[in-house]
Motif scaffolding. Sequence first.
Motif, PDB file in Angstrom:
ATOM      1  N   LEU B  53       0.833  -1.203   0.000  1.00 27.23           N
ATOM      2  CA  LEU B  53       0.000   0.000   0.000  1.00 27.23           C
ATOM      3  C   LEU B  53       0.866   1.250   0.000  1.00 27.23           C
ATOM      4  CD1 LEU B  53      -2.777  -1.051   2.523  1.00 27.23           C
ATOM      5  CD2 LEU B  53      -3.084  -0.559   0.099  1.00 27.23           C
ATOM      6  N   GLU B  56       2.812   1.507  -3.464  1.00 28.79           N
ATOM      7  CA  GLU B  56       1.944   1.913  -4.570  1.00 28.79           C
ATOM      8  C   GLU B  56       1.452   3.349  -4.384  1.00 28.79           C
ATOM      9  OE1 GLU B  56       0.765   0.027  -7.270  1.00 28.79           O
ATOM     10  OE2 GLU B  56       2.209  -1.556  -6.791  1.00 28.79           O
ATOM     11  N   GLY B  57       1.309   3.727  -3.124  1.00 27.09           N
ATOM     12  CA  GLY B  57       0.824   5.085  -2.864  1.00 27.09           C
ATOM     13  C   GLY B  57       1.933   6.109  -2.826  1.00 27.09           C
ATOM     14  N   ILE B 284     -12.470   4.393  -2.498  1.00 31.00           N
ATOM     15  CA  ILE B 284     -11.599   3.403  -3.137  1.00 31.00           C
ATOM     16  C   ILE B 284     -12.417   2.485  -4.036  1.00 31.00           C
ATOM     17  CG2 ILE B 284     -10.098   1.423  -2.729  1.00 31.00           C
ATOM     18  CD1 ILE B 284      -9.151   2.814  -0.163  1.00 31.00           C
ATOM     19  N   PHE B 288     -11.559   2.946  -8.166  1.00 28.22           N
ATOM     20  CA  PHE B 288     -10.335   2.273  -8.613  1.00 28.22           C
ATOM     21  C   PHE B 288     -10.440   1.761 -10.048  1.00 28.22           C
ATOM     22  CE2 PHE B 288     -12.691  -1.406  -7.250  1.00 28.22           C
ATOM     23  CZ  PHE B 288     -12.215  -2.445  -8.027  1.00 28.22           C
ATOM     24  N   LEU B 297      -4.547   6.641  -9.265  1.00 22.90           N
ATOM     25  CA  LEU B 297      -4.461   5.287  -8.708  1.00 22.90           C
ATOM     26  C   LEU B 297      -3.569   5.283  -7.461  1.00 22.90           C
ATOM     27  CD1 LEU B 297      -5.554   2.486  -9.366  1.00 22.90           C
ATOM     28  CD2 LEU B 297      -3.409   2.008 -10.542  1.00 22.90           C
ATOM     29  N   SER B 298      -2.474   5.980  -7.573  1.00 23.21           N
ATOM     30  CA  SER B 298      -1.546   6.045  -6.446  1.00 23.21           C
ATOM     31  C   SER B 298      -2.190   6.733  -5.245  1.00 23.21           C
ATOM     32  CB  SER B 298      -0.289   6.796  -6.873  1.00 23.21           C
ATOM     33  OG  SER B 298       0.537   7.020  -5.768  1.00 23.21           O
ATOM     34  N   MET B 301      -4.394   4.265  -3.512  1.00 21.44           N
ATOM     35  CA  MET B 301      -3.555   3.372  -2.724  1.00 21.44           C
ATOM     36  C   MET B 301      -3.101   4.064  -1.441  1.00 21.44           C
ATOM     37  SD  MET B 301      -3.123   0.361  -3.777  1.00 21.44           S
ATOM     38  CE  MET B 301      -2.920  -0.776  -5.123  1.00 21.44           C
ATOM     39  N   GLY B 304      -5.740   3.926   0.948  1.00 21.59           N
ATOM     40  CA  GLY B 304      -5.734   2.596   1.552  1.00 21.59           C
ATOM     41  C   GLY B 304      -4.682   2.493   2.653  1.00 21.59           C
ATOM     42  N   PHE B 305      -3.526   3.102   2.406  1.00 20.29           N
ATOM     43  CA  PHE B 305      -2.455   3.072   3.406  1.00 20.29           C
ATOM     44  C   PHE B 305      -2.871   3.826   4.671  1.00 20.29           C
ATOM     45  CE2 PHE B 305       1.579   4.921   5.078  1.00 20.29           C
ATOM     46  CZ  PHE B 305       2.140   3.726   5.496  1.00 20.29           C
TER      47      PHE B 305
END
Lengths: 281, 333
Positions: B53, B56-57, B284, B288, B297-298, B301, B304-305
């Motif tokens: 996460l 990607e973020g 999200i 997505f 997208l990042s 992510m 999400g993190f």
Amino acid sequence: MEINIMKSKDLPEETLKTVHSNTENQKTVMKNRMETKNLTVKYGSIYGVKNISLPFQDKTVTALIGPSGCGKTTYLRALNRMHDLTREAKIEGEVLLDNKNIYDEDINPVTIRRKIGMVFQKPTPFPTMSIYDNVVAGLKLVGIRNRSLLDEVCEKALKQAALFDEVKDRLKTPAVSISGGQQQRLSIARALAVEPEVLLMDEPTSSLDPQATLRIEELIHVLKKDITIIIITHNMQQAARVSDKTAFFYVGDLIEAGDTNTIFTNPKEKQTEDYITGRFG
Amino acid sequence: MESDSAGGGAPTILNGRKPNILYLWLGDKIFTAVVVILGASIIMLALGMAWVLFDEGSLSLREYGFINFIKGKTWDPAVQLVFGAWPFIFGTVITSSMALLIAFFPALAVAIFSAEYAPPWLSGIIDNLVQLIAAIPSVVIGIWGIFVLAPWLRDTVYMPIYLWTELNQPGLLPILGNPIGYGMATATIVLALMIVPYTTALAKDAIKAVPKDQREASWALGSTRWEVIRMAVLPYARGGITAGAILSLGRAIGETMAVAMLIGNKNTLPFSIFGAGATMPSVIVNEFREAVESLHLSSLMAIGFVLFIIALIVNLTAAYINRKLSIGGGQIL
């Protein structure tokens, strides 16, 4: 006059006024504070105790003795309706407090338990409360909020339980911060703070050291000037030291009851003698 | 000597026997290895998820900086390509904490009733119903919310409140928002319904764990049933009850489907009470598939993190409170 506490099923009415032949207090007629008549406690189909008829005179100490599992605790818990909380326990017969059956329909068990206090085998302080709040918990229940009265009762109860000097500087600390023996004396102080008329004690000193045990025994001597005490003990010396009357239980039956002196020196039943002299149990 | 018995005494049946070599060392080693590998793999899995996460973020986090990403109030994937997570963090925190506030006392009441008052058969029925609610897939709850709950709330609750406010306190209308039925309030109410079973079950476990002697001590002082609960049961169980509530908050924070279906999905602040909003999971799941820009997208992510970290904090808090407030064994010396 001989004592006439007996296990017979049909106790004649006139013998209920038993005559107390204490050594110091010869032949004084004393009234029965509490009494059980043919009390039977059943767990399902298993008998806890069977047909126990036993009077408890006012301002005396009665010791209940007998081997483990003989029904002493079952019997004691029937005396302040603690069995109400166990769904499967069933009570037959009568428990009289001042000649009124406490199992009658019109009796509120909460009121009964306020009159008949109880001290358990294990210390049971309320862990989230301070020492002070534990002692006055019962008073707060009945709505007493007067600070100075609570302080006074707290100090008196702690002194009675021989704990005051040890905790007087930390009454506001959590009750679990003191030792196990102190916690037990705290539990006793809590029971005394509500000034019960009858005090039931289920092996109150089994978790105490000899010094604290001695203090509790002294307390019992003082208390019996005012209240009726029924105490379970596994310690024969303790029974002999503290009690006026002794009742010997064996497998759910009351084998023998009478003056402590008589029971310990001249028991009528063989089983009693064997138990007291340590041949079994 | 065929065996090294302690003290070097004569061989007995036990110490004279030839030790089973597999039992003595190989089996033990294999078992240890299996347990360590399985146990470590769970930890690695959690750390790996966090790392993926974060990794990607990282494009988004590097672009805005972690703090500014959290504080960023604009989320515009279409025109400006600016991404800030604050609307979703705000939506998540508000919906889930309000949901817990709504759910907590009813859930505690159910737990107390089931544990202390109800006869065993009724208590069994209640427990099964509570478990049944917990077992309903959230998408089913979401669709029920769309077709039943949201229209009902709109017509019988939101509209009258809105009309009353319009007449008496028109200044409050922007805070209230449009009563379309799909928005923060509906999402909160559905979240509350969804976490009631967890709060109830965990509170009941805590209440059931209160020792019998605590209750009896209170009974013996002449307490009524409610006084026993207040004096002995709830104080003793407070650690478990609080920790259970916080774990339920964790569930509410992570709840995705039902919220995404009911919250109305609006990415721009300010959110209003009845109006549409969004949460971290809902944005999200909604975006997505359409996130073609790598920064978009990042950023998802990265959300999400952040969600992962919030969930971690909530769970650690629950564990800490449970330890801090619980009355464990050993308090009686």
